[in-house]
Design an enzyme around this catalytic site. Structure first.
Site, PDB file in Angstrom:
ATOM      1  N   GLU A   1      11.204 -13.580  18.397  1.00 59.54           N
ATOM      2  CA  GLU A   1      10.686 -12.275  18.817  1.00 59.54           C
ATOM      3  C   GLU A   1      10.007 -11.612  17.633  1.00 59.54           C
ATOM      4  O   GLU A   1      10.592 -11.530  16.549  1.00 59.54           O
ATOM      5  CB  GLU A   1      11.813 -11.349  19.298  1.00 59.54           C
TER       6      GLU A   1
ATOM      7  N   GLU B   1      21.301 -12.572  17.369  1.00 58.09           N
ATOM      8  CA  GLU B   1      21.549 -11.369  16.550  1.00 58.09           C
ATOM      9  C   GLU B   1      23.043 -11.077  16.429  1.00 58.09           C
ATOM     10  O   GLU B   1      23.485  -9.927  16.439  1.00 58.09           O
ATOM     11  CB  GLU B   1      20.776 -10.172  17.125  1.00 58.09           C
TER      12      GLU B   1
END
Length: 430
Positions: free
Chosen positions: A331, A182
């Site tokens: 995820e 991220e």
């Protein structure tokens, strides 16, 4: 008098023999070359082959320990694997997940920090290794998050990272290393510094490949919804190398028209997998609301706005398909807020089922054939939202599907063919 001397001599001799036996046993346990030369290749110590994976405990679903390792050659898998992030902090372990869920994990995630002093809590990795070994065959997803400025990480720190991965691999556990994930967001210290990030990822890759070929490098940006998430005065300074890199359309400003991925991509030679994170959080990130149709697909193939200039940022097509690299949703999950239930809210089952029926679907398998892994975030936790010292609040979000038998059973019943667990027959994978 003579008998006392004899007794002392015998006592001393027994101590020496005991010490010698302890040393000999330790040599057998910890020196492979000595064991092999003394005992041959098929030796055992106390009925166990030293260094062999621990045998799974009773009650673990039957499985072949080699099947899911085909994920290291994802082109050979006709379908995708299931995986999960479990709550290691709450002492959850893969074996416990398997027993309550009723199906064996082929992939499990663990989060670790790295600083200028090296990897934090390296001692805990032995616990992690032992726990994964007990479900022999599982791949470890290792998410490593730098906690200090990337420019301050020394070559020795990267070297240690490579050695840690090699040590895990030596225990028969393949690793998918999601390094500094991220990175296109602004919530991590290494976020939105593409120049330093790419250099750091390359160093991490080189260090890992120096020691092992059983660890895959996963480049995993965040969903671009809201990119570049810049509040007033935040982000790189104008005309700085990072600003220039992020200003992909060269219009002198950073906004939704800029590519949220390419500035951070370290290059095909250093990336094995394309990774992603995508969640359903509900309206305003804090309410029990149903996913809309196509929400999961729409985040991967994201249209940045509703006006005529709105570009589409398609991570799968641009990076996985165009570069022929496997794709992994590292995820995902749908949030349920049990402490914030209002009259008329959908149930936990309604929300989570609507999400997983999009995520694990025949449409997903057909539309994204290079998507070889989807890992569910099987954790409930208190999370800070909204940001800012005066506006922050905390909400309890429950993403779990394995802890409620009714939910777990419905999840398994809804899965389409070609979503695999570790007990998938070899013939089914083709």
């Amino acid at each position: 008098m003579g008998s006392k001397v004899v007794q002392k001599t015998l006592f001393s001799l027994s101590l020496l023999l005991t010490a010698a036996a302890i040393v000999f046993i330790n040599v057998l346990l910890y020196s492979p070359s000595t064991r092999k030369s003394l005992l041959g290749a098929n030796y055992t110590v106390f009925g166990v082959v030293p260094g062999a994976p621990a045998k799974p405990s009773a009650g673990t679903p039957a499985r072949s320990p080699t099947n899911n390792r085909r994920i290291l050659d994802p082109a050979a898998i006709n379908g995708m694997y299931f995986g999960a992030s479990i709550d290691w902090e709450a002492k959850d372990v893969p074996l416990s997940f398997n027993q309550r869920f009723g199906k064996p994990l082929p992939f499990v995630m663990y989060f670790a920090n790295i600083t200028t002093n090296g990897m934090a809590l390296v001692s805990e990795l032995k616990y992690i290794i032992d726990a994964v070994v007990r479900v022999d065959g599982a791949i470890l997803g290792l998410t490593v998050m730098p906690m200090d400025p990337l420019e301050q990480l020394s070559d020795a720190v990267y070297d240690q990272l490579g050695r840690v991965c090699a040590e895990i691999n030596k225990n028969g556990i393949p690793v998918m290393l999601r390094y500094a994930h991220e990175m296109n967001g602004n919530w991590f210290s290494y976020g939105q510094v593409p120049t330093a990030y790419k250099a750091s990822f390359i160093k991490a890759t080189n260090a890992v490949r120096k020691y092992t070929n059983l660890t895959s490098m996963v480049w995993a940006p965040n969903s671009p919804s809201g990119y570049p998430w810049l509040a007033a005065g935040s982000g790189p300074k104008a005309k700085s190398p990072d600003f220039i890199a992020m200003d992909t359309n060269q219009d002198g400003k950073l906004d939704y028209l800029d590519d949220p991925y390419t500035p951070y991509y370290p290059g095909d030679d250093y990336v094995d997998w394309i990774g992603f994170s995508v969640f359903h959080f509900g309206n305003n990130l804090n309410s029990n609301t149903m996913p809309v149709d196509g929400e999961f697909r729409g985040v991967i193939q994201y249209v940045a706005g509703t006006d005529k200039l709105a570009p589409t940022w398609d991570l799968y097509t641009q990076f996985s398909q165009a570069r022929n690299k496997p794709f992994a949703v590292m995820e995902t999950g749908a949030a349920y807020y049990p402490k914030n239930v209002k009259p008329g809210d959908p149930t936990e089952m309604d929300i989570k089922r609507a999400w997983w029926k999009q995520v694990y679907s025949t449409d997903t398998l057909t539309r994204f054939p290079l998507m070889k892994l989807i890992s569910w975030f099987d954790i409930a936790k208190e999370e800070q939202i909204n940001g800012g010292e005066t506006t922050s609040s905390f909400l309890y979000r429950d993403f779990r599907i394995s802890w409620d038998k009714t939910i777990a059973d419905q999840f398994k019943a809804d899965l389409p063919p070609r979503v695999f667990f570790e007990d998938a027959p070899e013939t089914a994978l083709h």
